[in-house]
Design a protein around this motif. Structure first.
Motif, PDB file in Angstrom:
ATOM      1  N   THR A 145      43.620  11.809  36.376  1.00  0.00           N
ATOM      2  CA  THR A 145      43.221  11.753  37.773  1.00  0.00           C
ATOM      3  C   THR A 145      42.012  10.832  37.959  1.00  0.00           C
ATOM      4  O   THR A 145      41.372  10.412  36.989  1.00  0.00           O
ATOM      5  CB  THR A 145      42.860  13.161  38.281  1.00  0.00           C
ATOM      6  OG1 THR A 145      41.694  13.619  37.572  1.00  0.00           O
ATOM      7  CG2 THR A 145      44.002  14.135  38.039  1.00  0.00           C
ATOM      8  N   ARG A 171      38.941  18.984  38.377  1.00  0.00           N
ATOM      9  CA  ARG A 171      40.406  18.951  38.438  1.00  0.00           C
ATOM     10  C   ARG A 171      41.011  20.326  38.262  1.00  0.00           C
ATOM     11  O   ARG A 171      42.147  20.559  38.627  1.00  0.00           O
ATOM     12  CB  ARG A 171      40.971  17.999  37.386  1.00  0.00           C
ATOM     13  CG  ARG A 171      40.890  18.501  35.963  1.00  0.00           C
ATOM     14  CD  ARG A 171      41.140  17.369  34.988  1.00  0.00           C
ATOM     15  NE  ARG A 171      41.150  17.902  33.633  1.00  0.00           N
ATOM     16  CZ  ARG A 171      42.192  17.884  32.833  1.00  0.00           C
ATOM     17  NH1 ARG A 171      43.323  17.389  33.251  1.00  0.00           N
ATOM     18  NH2 ARG A 171      42.129  18.363  31.618  1.00  0.00           N
ATOM     19  N   THR A 215      44.674  21.348  40.102  1.00  0.00           N
ATOM     20  CA  THR A 215      45.970  21.449  39.465  1.00  0.00           C
ATOM     21  C   THR A 215      46.039  22.698  38.622  1.00  0.00           C
ATOM     22  O   THR A 215      45.103  23.051  37.930  1.00  0.00           O
ATOM     23  CB  THR A 215      46.225  20.213  38.564  1.00  0.00           C
ATOM     24  OG1 THR A 215      45.214  20.195  37.556  1.00  0.00           O
ATOM     25  CG2 THR A 215      46.191  18.933  39.353  1.00  0.00           C
TER      26      THR A 215
END
Length: 321
Positions: free
Chosen positions: A122, A286, A290
């Motif tokens: 990412t 992150r 996710t």
């Protein structure tokens, strides 16, 4: 009304931070009196014996035969190689500085996972990694290019192998608790360190008492007890809260090193440490975006733990102080 007292999980988390932070100055004391090989072996041996001794209480299971090669790899990298490299680096690098450099280990862990486990790369990972590397450069060059030494690279190599450990341990964490993986790896690391045993006997016979106590302290407290109480805290707290607490390890290590060893960090080292922490925090963001992130190892480099399948899972990436 009863007065409010600190909860056991908070005390466990605070104790973990203090233990792992105190490991850096303890290493400096131990390596000065025992030498690189003896300190590495003694710490691993003491920790392995302690963790195996409490295995009936922790419910340690026997590992599957097919997992033994991966366990061996974890022991070789995250335990033996990490101890040797960090101890070697602290011969010349101050304890507080070493704690700042080791803070980059989560970056290596995340990058390995992205490269080999197909975890998504990412924007936070890329930007956070660049920021953390920039912070490492600031710490390493705080005293100018004349202050740069091979020892700094050795400490960074310790952070690298710790990142390898967390990458390699991730498949194991699908079947075992983090405490089990840590115990397996610690025992394997002690076995790989057996070639240091003859030198350990000779060094221990001539070592000052302070160095011997440092080795025992490192094995029993930051390594063995640190794993146990960290696991207790992680299993009972949100992952984000326990992760955030581990960012306190470098500043606490600087404080403990100042009190214990009289080390005063360079102002630029402090700035570099803040930059490294900012990069690692950005990478960890992150985990809120996710589902896979809670399964990635990106906390700190001296202490891996995950609750088993019956509880919350986490890969703690804090160096094996």
């Amino acid at each position: 009304m009863k007065p409010r007292t600190a909860s056991p999980r908070f005390l466990a988390l605070a104790g973990t931070v203090l233990l792992w932070a105190s490991a850096f100055p303890a290493i400096r004391v131990g390596v000065d009196g025992l030498g690189l090989a003896a300190l590495s072996f003694l710490r691993l041996a003491v920790a392995a014996v302690a963790l195996l001794a409490i295995s009936p209480i922790t419910g340690l299971r026997m590992p599957r035969k097919r997992d033994l090669p991966l366990i061996a790899a974890c022991g070789l990298t995250g335990m033996t190689a990490y101890q040797v490299l960090l101890n070697w680096g602290e011969v010349h690098v101050e304890a507080g500085t070493a704690s700042l450099l080791i803070a980059i280990a989560p970056v290596f862990s995340v990058l390995f996972a992205s490269a080999f486990l197909s975890e998504p790369v990412t924007r936070n990972i890329v930007v956070g990694s660049v920021i953390a590397v920039a912070g490492t450069a600031v710490v390493t060059l705080a005293n100018g290019f004349s202050g740069f030494s091979l020892a700094s690279l050795v400490v960074l190599a310790a952070a690298l192998v710790q990142g390898v450990y967390h990458f390699a341990s991730k498949p194991l964490l699908r079947h075992y608790s983090g405490l089990e993986v840590a115990t397996y790896a610690m025992a394997a690391g002690a076995v790989f360190a057996l070639p240091f045993a003859p030198a350990t006997v000779e060094a221990a016979a001539n070592a000052p008492a302070g160095a011997l106590w440092s080795a025992v302290f490192l094995g029993l407290l930051p390594s063995a007890l640190g794993f146990v109480i960290w696991g207790y805290a992680v299993a009972r707290m949100p992952l984000a809260a326990s992760t955030a607490a581990l960012y306190l390890v470098p500043p606490v290590a600087l404080l403990v090193s100042f009190v214990w060893l009289g080390e005063t960090p360079h102002p630029l080292e402090l700035i570099g440490g803040v930059i490294i922490a900012a990069g690692v925090i950005l990478i960890n963001r992150r985990s809120t975006a996710t589902p896979a992130a809670t399964d990635s190892g990106s906390l700190r480099a001296d202490a891996p733990f995950a609750a088993d399948e019956r509880g919350s899972r986490a890969d703690a990436v804090h160096g094996q102080h």
